[in-house]
Design an enzyme around this catalytic site. Structure first.
Site, PDB file in Angstrom:
ATOM      1  N   ASP A   1      50.486  67.713   6.163  1.00 56.60           N
ATOM      2  CA  ASP A   1      49.623  68.777   6.671  1.00 56.60           C
ATOM      3  C   ASP A   1      48.343  68.181   7.270  1.00 56.60           C
ATOM      4  O   ASP A   1      47.896  67.115   6.859  1.00 56.60           O
ATOM      5  CB  ASP A   1      49.269  69.676   5.475  1.00 56.60           C
ATOM      6  CG  ASP A   1      48.501  70.909   5.876  1.00 56.60           C
ATOM      7  OD1 ASP A   1      49.036  71.696   6.668  1.00 56.60           O
ATOM      8  OD2 ASP A   1      47.361  71.084   5.389  1.00 56.60           O
TER       9      ASP A   1
ATOM     10  N   ASP B   1      61.826  81.529  -4.823  1.00 55.36           N
ATOM     11  CA  ASP B   1      61.757  80.331  -5.667  1.00 55.36           C
ATOM     12  C   ASP B   1      62.819  79.299  -5.277  1.00 55.36           C
ATOM     13  O   ASP B   1      63.648  79.537  -4.386  1.00 55.36           O
ATOM     14  CB  ASP B   1      61.866  80.710  -7.148  1.00 55.36           C
ATOM     15  CG  ASP B   1      63.008  81.677  -7.405  1.00 55.36           C
ATOM     16  OD1 ASP B   1      64.077  81.488  -6.797  1.00 55.36           O
ATOM     17  OD2 ASP B   1      62.829  82.624  -8.196  1.00 55.36           O
TER      18      ASP B   1
ATOM     19  N   ASP C   1      58.795  85.238 -11.805  1.00 61.53           N
ATOM     20  CA  ASP C   1      57.884  85.864 -10.839  1.00 61.53           C
ATOM     21  C   ASP C   1      56.452  85.876 -11.367  1.00 61.53           C
ATOM     22  O   ASP C   1      55.493  85.738 -10.603  1.00 61.53           O
ATOM     23  CB  ASP C   1      58.329  87.295 -10.517  1.00 61.53           C
ATOM     24  CG  ASP C   1      59.601  87.309  -9.683  1.00 61.53           C
ATOM     25  OD1 ASP C   1      60.137  86.222  -9.392  1.00 61.53           O
ATOM     26  OD2 ASP C   1      60.072  88.416  -9.330  1.00 61.53           O
TER      27      ASP C   1
ATOM     28  N   ASN D   1      64.586  85.164  -3.894  1.00 66.53           N
ATOM     29  CA  ASN D   1      64.173  85.212  -5.293  1.00 66.53           C
ATOM     30  C   ASN D   1      65.395  85.048  -6.197  1.00 66.53           C
ATOM     31  O   ASN D   1      66.053  86.007  -6.571  1.00 66.53           O
ATOM     32  CB  ASN D   1      63.478  86.549  -5.575  1.00 66.53           C
ATOM     33  CG  ASN D   1      62.853  86.584  -6.968  1.00 66.53           C
ATOM     34  OD1 ASN D   1      62.981  85.630  -7.742  1.00 66.53           O
ATOM     35  ND2 ASN D   1      62.200  87.687  -7.286  1.00 66.53           N
TER      36      ASN D   1
ATOM     37  N   GLU E   1      51.378  66.858  10.930  1.00 67.25           N
ATOM     38  CA  GLU E   1      50.937  68.057  11.642  1.00 67.25           C
ATOM     39  C   GLU E   1      49.684  67.696  12.436  1.00 67.25           C
ATOM     40  O   GLU E   1      48.600  67.550  11.888  1.00 67.25           O
ATOM     41  CB  GLU E   1      50.607  69.202  10.670  1.00 67.25           C
ATOM     42  CG  GLU E   1      50.236  70.468  11.421  1.00 67.25           C
ATOM     43  CD  GLU E   1      49.293  71.398  10.667  1.00 67.25           C
ATOM     44  OE1 GLU E   1      49.235  72.580  11.041  1.00 67.25           O
ATOM     45  OE2 GLU E   1      48.605  70.963   9.721  1.00 67.25           O
TER      46      GLU E   1
ATOM     47  N   GLY F   1      57.751  86.236  -5.087  1.00 70.96           N
ATOM     48  CA  GLY F   1      58.795  85.929  -6.070  1.00 70.96           C
ATOM     49  C   GLY F   1      59.882  84.971  -5.634  1.00 70.96           C
ATOM     50  O   GLY F   1      60.735  84.593  -6.442  1.00 70.96           O
TER      51      GLY F   1
HETATM   52 CA    CA Z   1      61.191  84.246  -8.746  1.00 70.81          CA
END
Ligand code: CA
Length: 613
Positions: free
Chosen positions: A328, A163, A142, A136, A357, A161
């Site tokens: 994906d 990033d 957040d 974070n 995938e 949170g």
């Molecule tokens: Ca954050």
């Protein structure tokens, strides 16, 4: 002053109203495009109230409106532009008109990045991390106004949170660890009310989720990774979007997604594509059923959807400079469309890396999707790389089956099926990922198993991927729920007592695991014969599996002794590989083996021996 400004605003608003007659354009996607693309055609999706009844002109040298396509929704207009080879970067003036109503839009034409894609091959090791769970770097994002889900670190399935800034702060750590690329789990906007942290429910294909950062921050992160000599793989999902996607309130066309009278789930039976006996209804359900309640299934059979998704991937490659895509749920969309998509990407960016995938537990089904595989039904895949799940499951069995020889034989048998793949070295290989119990947990929290498993995956054929936290033996059991497979990386949050980035408060085992992983990765980085050498292996005996990676100049011998016994390995059985070599050095200990005719083995240990002539 104030009155003048207010007057100007009113005047401007009045002008806008007359010009557009109340109409607005809410979106044009892609938001920009590139000059100098091999493929000249660009299809814009224009969204705005009744925009479907407008005419459009493009005023720009070398750019021409070829055709427009209207759907059953009058709020969309699909515009086919021709971007000629002479069109230079600049701003295309788009003019939408209907009677007296006029809407003008500037459309950026950027410069296509030059040069070959760097690609990925056996010299790489990819570090997979989940942006919400790694670090974070910016607590101020957040929680973001307008996003449905709030941060809640006490919920294993909540937003925690992490990033892009946090990842950017960790690049030196990753470089020192010895990986050459990072694969980020999806980070595009997921404005879903819950479980948005995993990122697989896209609600805007052109926007980084603001809780992870901005589009510009992502582009800066890619540049930062490149500065460190590493590469970036972006996770993309073409099969579905999130139920909170903005277009779910006003679909571009009725058949934009697969719709049913009531919720209809895919049967997840990816064998129905190649099974000669599969019922058509089962095959259709596989492709058209929804992956989950919150994941509407996109209809890639609609050429507008195909174009939309294809251009989206090209845009991220050209705009952000990514080096690879992990696609994906590769077999869930329409297979011919996916094959055309990969070809378009690699035609436009030669050498660009795409790994699909593909999830089966056996190589026969897997190989159907492999590049250059000649399938009896005529399907030709252009996919450069596959996620080698059969090998992953085999590594789990190798260290959990009760018999040591049984375990080693599982690996041997699995690799013996590589004849099914035209180019098995292209497979991405791994011990685990974000969707399964971590290897360390799966194999009984044993440091011995961990070291043997890592030694195997980093020396056999393929492009290794390791999952974040592997280097500090993070645990994770699927039975407890997916959130536990994706726990926060220690040290990534302010106030964390344990810090994997600095080593602070790691247990002795965690430190040992970190050093082992780092040393092995850094050795691997400089070892060409592991990157490109051939593989030769011998039938396991007494719980010992022996193989060689070799070329005309060099050879590395790997001995995995899964048994609990000290052994003296007589090597005459391996003479065709040892011929010409007289001694060796075990790379993790530096121990020199002066006489190769017999080798002392410790119990439950892998030896990696550089041979010398
Ligand atoms: Ca954050």
């Amino acid at each position: 002053m104030k009155r003048v400004r207010l007057f100007s605003l009113v005047l401007l608003a009045a002008m806008a109203l007359t010009q557009g007659m109340g109409q607005t354009i809410e979106r044009i996607e892609p938001p920009s495009w590139f000059s100098g693309m091999n493929e000249r055609s660009l299809q814009l999706m224009v969204y705005g109230k009744e925009i479907g009844s407008f005419d459009i002109k493009a005023d720009y040298p070398g750019v021409e409106v070829k055709t427009v396509i209207k759907t059953d929704n009058p709020n969309y207009l699909f515009v086919n532009l021709d971007i000629g080879p002479d069109a230079l970067p600049g701003t295309i003036k788009l003019r939408f008109t209907r009677g007296k109503a006029i809407l003008n839009r500037d459309y950026p034409l950027l410069e296509k990045p030059s040069g070959m894609a760097r690609g990925f091959d056996g010299s790489d090791v990819i570090y997979l991390l989940m942006p919400d769970r790694f670090s974070n770097g910016d607590p101020s994002n957040d929680n973001v106004e307008g996003m449905a889900e709030r941060n809640n670190r006490s919920n294993p399935g909540g937003l925690h949170g992490g990033d892009l800034k946090g990842i950017g702060n960790s690049l030196e750590y990753l470089k020192n660890l010895g990986v050459t690329g990072i694969w980020l789990n999806p980070f595009l906007e997921n404005n879903q009310p819950s479980y948005s942290y995993h990122g697989y429910s896209t609600t805007d294909f052109y926007r980084v989720d603001p809780r992870y950062g901005t589009n510009d921050e992502f582009r800066q992160l890619v540049a930062g990774v490149h500065d460190k000599g590493m590469k970036v793989v972006m996770d993309m999902i073409f099969n579905h979007c999130g139920s909170g996607h903005w277009w779910m309130k006003d679909l571009p066309a009725r058949d934009w997604i697969h719709q049913f009278d009531r919720f209809t789930r895919t049967n997840y039976k990816a064998s129905t594509y190649m099974d000669p006996y599969a019922a058509e209804s089962d095959r259709r359900l596989m492709e058209e059923g929804w992956f989950d309640v919150t994941m509407p299934d996109l209809n890639q059979g609609n050429p507008l959807v195909e174009n939309y998704l294809t251009q989206n991937s090209l845009w991220w490659i050209a705009w952000a400079g990514i080096d690879g895509i992990r696609m994906d749920t590769y077999p869930y969309p329409e297979p011919d469309m996916m094959s055309r998509w990969v070809k378009r990407v690699t035609d436009e960016f030669p050498g660009f890396f795409v790994v699909g995938e593909v999830w089966y537990d056996d190589p026969a089904h897997m190989s159907y999707w492999a590049l250059n595989k000649e399938n009896s039904d005529g399907y030709r895949s252009n996919l450069p790389s596959l996620t080698d799940l059969p090998l992953c499951f085999s590594t789990h069995r190798a260290f959990t089956l009760p018999g040591a020889n049984e375990g080693m034989t599982d690996l041997y048998n699995l690799l013996s099926q590589d004849f099914l793949y035209p180019e098995p070295h292209r497979n991405v290989i791994f011990l685990d990922n974000h969707d399964m119990t971590r290897f360390f947990t799966e194999t009984g929290n044993s440091l011995d198993n961990y070291k043997m498993g890592l030694s195997f995956i980093l020396t056999t054929r393929g492009i290794p991927q390791i999952y974040y936290g592997t280097e500090i033996i993070m645990e994770g059991d699927k039975k407890r729920g997916d959130g536990y497979l994706r726990e926060d990386f220690p040290g990534g949050w302010p106030g964390d007592k344990k810090n994997a980035f600095t080593g602070e408060n790691l247990t002795p085992d965690e430190k040992q695991a970190y050093e082992f992983t780092r040393d092995l990765l850094n050795w691997r980085k400089g070892n060409g014969v592991i990157h490109t050498g051939k593989l030769k292996h011998y039938v396991p005996e007494n719980g010992v599996y022996v193989y060689f990676r070799y070329d005309s100049d060099e050879s590395v011998m790997v001995i995995i002794n899964r048994s609990d016994e000290i052994k003296k390995l007589m090597t005459d059985r391996f003479s065709e590989s040892l011929n010409g070599y007289t001694s060796g050095t075990e790379i993790m200990t530096g121990h020199v083996i002066a006489d190769l005719s017999s080798i002392e083995l410790s119990p439950r240990t892998a030896m990696i021996i550089e041979l010398k002539k």
